[in-house]
Design a protein around this motif. Structure first.
Motif, PDB file in Angstrom:
ATOM      1  N   GLU A  23       0.832  -1.064   0.124  1.00 43.31           N
ATOM      2  CA  GLU A  23       0.041   0.077   0.100  1.00 43.31           C
ATOM      3  C   GLU A  23       0.728   1.221   0.160  1.00 43.31           C
ATOM      4  OE1 GLU A  23      -3.530   1.973   2.745  1.00 43.31           O
ATOM      5  OE2 GLU A  23      -3.267  -0.288   3.036  1.00 43.31           O
ATOM      6  N   ALA A  24       0.403   2.375  -0.616  1.00 40.64           N
ATOM      7  CA  ALA A  24       1.161   3.473  -0.919  1.00 40.64           C
ATOM      8  C   ALA A  24       0.727   4.330   0.362  1.00 40.64           C
ATOM      9  CB  ALA A  24       1.015   4.110  -2.107  1.00 40.64           C
ATOM     10  N   HIS A  25       1.564   5.223   0.710  1.00 39.19           N
ATOM     11  CA  HIS A  25       1.095   6.659   1.557  1.00 39.19           C
ATOM     12  C   HIS A  25       0.901   5.970   2.827  1.00 39.19           C
ATOM     13  CE1 HIS A  25       1.077   9.072  -1.813  1.00 39.19           C
ATOM     14  NE2 HIS A  25       0.133   8.350  -2.431  1.00 39.19           N
ATOM     15  N   ILE A  26       1.848   5.141   3.483  1.00 37.00           N
ATOM     16  CA  ILE A  26       1.664   4.761   4.776  1.00 37.00           C
ATOM     17  C   ILE A  26       3.147   5.024   5.387  1.00 37.00           C
ATOM     18  CG2 ILE A  26       0.028   2.874   4.528  1.00 37.00           C
ATOM     19  CD1 ILE A  26       2.087   0.813   4.732  1.00 37.00           C
ATOM     20  N   ALA A  27       3.009   5.302   6.733  1.00 41.52           N
ATOM     21  CA  ALA A  27       4.295   5.851   7.565  1.00 41.52           C
ATOM     22  C   ALA A  27       4.972   4.274   7.742  1.00 41.52           C
ATOM     23  CB  ALA A  27       3.744   6.348   8.717  1.00 41.52           C
ATOM     24  N   ARG A  28       5.982   4.310   7.298  1.00 41.50           N
ATOM     25  CA  ARG A  28       7.197   3.305   7.605  1.00 41.50           C
ATOM     26  C   ARG A  28       7.921   3.567   8.765  1.00 41.50           C
ATOM     27  NH1 ARG A  28       5.071   2.923   2.387  1.00 41.50           N
ATOM     28  NH2 ARG A  28       5.044   0.861   1.548  1.00 41.50           N
ATOM     29  N   PRO A  29       7.956   2.635   9.674  1.00 36.44           N
ATOM     30  CA  PRO A  29       8.739   2.936  10.901  1.00 36.44           C
ATOM     31  C   PRO A  29      10.270   2.991  10.502  1.00 36.44           C
ATOM     32  CG  PRO A  29       7.897   0.910  11.021  1.00 36.44           C
ATOM     33  CD  PRO A  29       7.381   1.422   9.877  1.00 36.44           C
ATOM     34  N   GLU A  30      11.076   4.116  11.026  1.00 42.47           N
ATOM     35  CA  GLU A  30      12.367   4.080  10.762  1.00 42.47           C
ATOM     36  C   GLU A  30      13.379   3.220  11.549  1.00 42.47           C
ATOM     37  OE1 GLU A  30      14.238   8.104  11.016  1.00 42.47           O
ATOM     38  OE2 GLU A  30      12.374   9.096  10.141  1.00 42.47           O
ATOM     39  N   ARG A  66      13.084   1.432 -10.315  1.00 48.51           N
ATOM     40  CA  ARG A  66      12.584   2.370  -9.220  1.00 48.51           C
ATOM     41  C   ARG A  66      11.175   1.989  -8.745  1.00 48.51           C
ATOM     42  NH1 ARG A  66      14.710   8.244 -10.856  1.00 48.51           N
ATOM     43  NH2 ARG A  66      14.411   8.391  -8.550  1.00 48.51           N
ATOM     44  N   PHE A  67      10.929   2.361  -7.545  1.00 45.52           N
ATOM     45  CA  PHE A  67       9.768   2.289  -6.949  1.00 45.52           C
ATOM     46  C   PHE A  67       8.775   3.504  -7.360  1.00 45.52           C
ATOM     47  CE2 PHE A  67      11.809  -0.065  -3.975  1.00 45.52           C
ATOM     48  CZ  PHE A  67      11.000  -1.314  -3.701  1.00 45.52           C
ATOM     49  N   PHE A  68       7.583   3.401  -7.541  1.00 46.76           N
ATOM     50  CA  PHE A  68       6.583   4.581  -7.698  1.00 46.76           C
ATOM     51  C   PHE A  68       5.228   4.117  -7.283  1.00 46.76           C
ATOM     52  CE2 PHE A  68       6.479   1.620 -11.348  1.00 46.76           C
ATOM     53  CZ  PHE A  68       5.379   1.335 -11.659  1.00 46.76           C
ATOM     54  N   ASN A  69       4.194   5.032  -7.336  1.00 45.46           N
ATOM     55  CA  ASN A  69       2.984   4.753  -6.888  1.00 45.46           C
ATOM     56  C   ASN A  69       2.066   4.563  -8.022  1.00 45.46           C
ATOM     57  OD1 ASN A  69       3.899   4.970  -4.255  1.00 45.46           O
ATOM     58  ND2 ASN A  69       3.886   7.241  -4.166  1.00 45.46           N
ATOM     59  N   ALA A  70       1.070   4.214  -7.663  1.00 44.26           N
ATOM     60  CA  ALA A  70      -0.214   3.946  -8.638  1.00 44.26           C
ATOM     61  C   ALA A  70      -1.579   4.231  -8.252  1.00 44.26           C
ATOM     62  CB  ALA A  70       0.110   2.743  -9.366  1.00 44.26           C
ATOM     63  N   ALA A  71      -2.514   4.656  -8.815  1.00 42.34           N
ATOM     64  CA  ALA A  71      -3.962   4.362  -8.220  1.00 42.34           C
ATOM     65  C   ALA A  71      -4.524   3.531  -9.238  1.00 42.34           C
ATOM     66  CB  ALA A  71      -4.669   5.875  -8.444  1.00 42.34           C
ATOM     67  N   THR A  82      -0.236   6.579 -12.680  1.00 36.72           N
ATOM     68  CA  THR A  82       0.942   6.299 -12.003  1.00 36.72           C
ATOM     69  C   THR A  82       1.639   7.313 -11.597  1.00 36.72           C
ATOM     70  OG1 THR A  82       2.273   5.698 -14.045  1.00 36.72           O
ATOM     71  CG2 THR A  82       1.190   3.900 -12.853  1.00 36.72           C
ATOM     72  N   TYR A  83       2.562   7.737 -10.634  1.00 39.42           N
ATOM     73  CA  TYR A  83       3.279   8.787 -10.228  1.00 39.42           C
ATOM     74  C   TYR A  83       4.452   8.360  -9.567  1.00 39.42           C
ATOM     75  CZ  TYR A  83       0.414   8.442  -6.184  1.00 39.42           C
ATOM     76  OH  TYR A  83      -0.172   8.183  -5.102  1.00 39.42           O
ATOM     77  N   LYS A  84       5.558   9.404  -9.489  1.00 40.63           N
ATOM     78  CA  LYS A  84       6.778   9.350  -8.914  1.00 40.63           C
ATOM     79  C   LYS A  84       6.664   9.005  -7.291  1.00 40.63           C
ATOM     80  CE  LYS A  84       9.349  11.210 -12.716  1.00 40.63           C
ATOM     81  NZ  LYS A  84      10.249  12.416 -12.848  1.00 40.63           N
ATOM     82  N   ALA A  85       7.686   8.219  -6.883  1.00 43.47           N
ATOM     83  CA  ALA A  85       7.391   8.033  -5.189  1.00 43.47           C
ATOM     84  C   ALA A  85       7.982   9.656  -4.790  1.00 43.47           C
ATOM     85  CB  ALA A  85       8.440   7.137  -4.733  1.00 43.47           C
ATOM     86  N   GLY A  86       7.271   9.996  -3.709  1.00 38.68           N
ATOM     87  CA  GLY A  86       7.607  11.238  -2.974  1.00 38.68           C
ATOM     88  C   GLY A  86       6.492  12.413  -3.481  1.00 38.68           C
ATOM     89  N   GLU A  87       5.935  11.989  -4.544  1.00 38.49           N
ATOM     90  CA  GLU A  87       4.868  13.195  -5.050  1.00 38.49           C
ATOM     91  C   GLU A  87       3.535  13.000  -4.223  1.00 38.49           C
ATOM     92  OE1 GLU A  87       4.259  12.664  -9.291  1.00 38.49           O
ATOM     93  OE2 GLU A  87       6.275  13.637  -9.866  1.00 38.49           O
ATOM     94  N   PRO A  88       2.580  13.902  -4.130  1.00 42.48           N
ATOM     95  CA  PRO A  88       1.646  13.622  -3.569  1.00 42.48           C
ATOM     96  C   PRO A  88       0.706  12.905  -4.258  1.00 42.48           C
ATOM     97  CG  PRO A  88       1.879  16.193  -4.441  1.00 42.48           C
ATOM     98  CD  PRO A  88       3.043  15.296  -4.769  1.00 42.48           C
ATOM     99  N   ARG A  89      -0.408  12.360  -3.362  1.00 45.18           N
ATOM    100  CA  ARG A  89      -1.574  11.714  -3.806  1.00 45.18           C
ATOM    101  C   ARG A  89      -2.329  12.426  -4.851  1.00 45.18           C
ATOM    102  NH1 ARG A  89      -4.954   7.738   0.003  1.00 45.18           N
ATOM    103  NH2 ARG A  89      -2.961   8.137   1.199  1.00 45.18           N
TER     104      ARG A  89
END
Length: 107
Positions: A23-30, A66-71, A82-89
């Protein structure tokens, strides 16, 4: 066969070129070692399981790597964008009239 567009390479290729990465846009623990057991279980296993538009991470494994996000719409399997990782939803509702993460027929 699904066709997926890599926003980095600019190519649209079959899904066998890519790997689903959760899943995209979830907080991953450091630092996972600082998580309680309950927090770690929440992070590892508790995900939304929507019927409709879902935001996902993908990796172009047989291309740029590379990783990217998709709806993606989970009923039709259609990739809306699809959009680059780090870009807003993106605002999918503005693009499609469908709310993300909402069951079909609900608005």
């Amino acid at each position: 066969m699904l066709l997926i567009h890599c926003p980095y390479c600019g190519e649209t290729l079959p899904e066998t070129e890519f790997a689903y990465a959760g899943e995209a846009h979830i907080a991953r623990p450091e630092n996972p070692s600082e998580q309680t057991d309950a927090e770690w279980v929440e992070y590892l296993f508790m995900r939304s399981n929507v019927k409709g538009v879902h935001f996902e991470r993908w990796r172009h494994i047989h291309g740029c790597g590379r990783f990217f996000n998709a709806a993606r719409h989970t009923v039709t399997d259609k990739f809306l964008t699809t959009y680059k990782a780090g870009e807003p939803r993106p605002d999918i509702e503005a693009l499609t009239g469908i709310k993300a993460g909402v069951k079909e027929g609900e608005k």
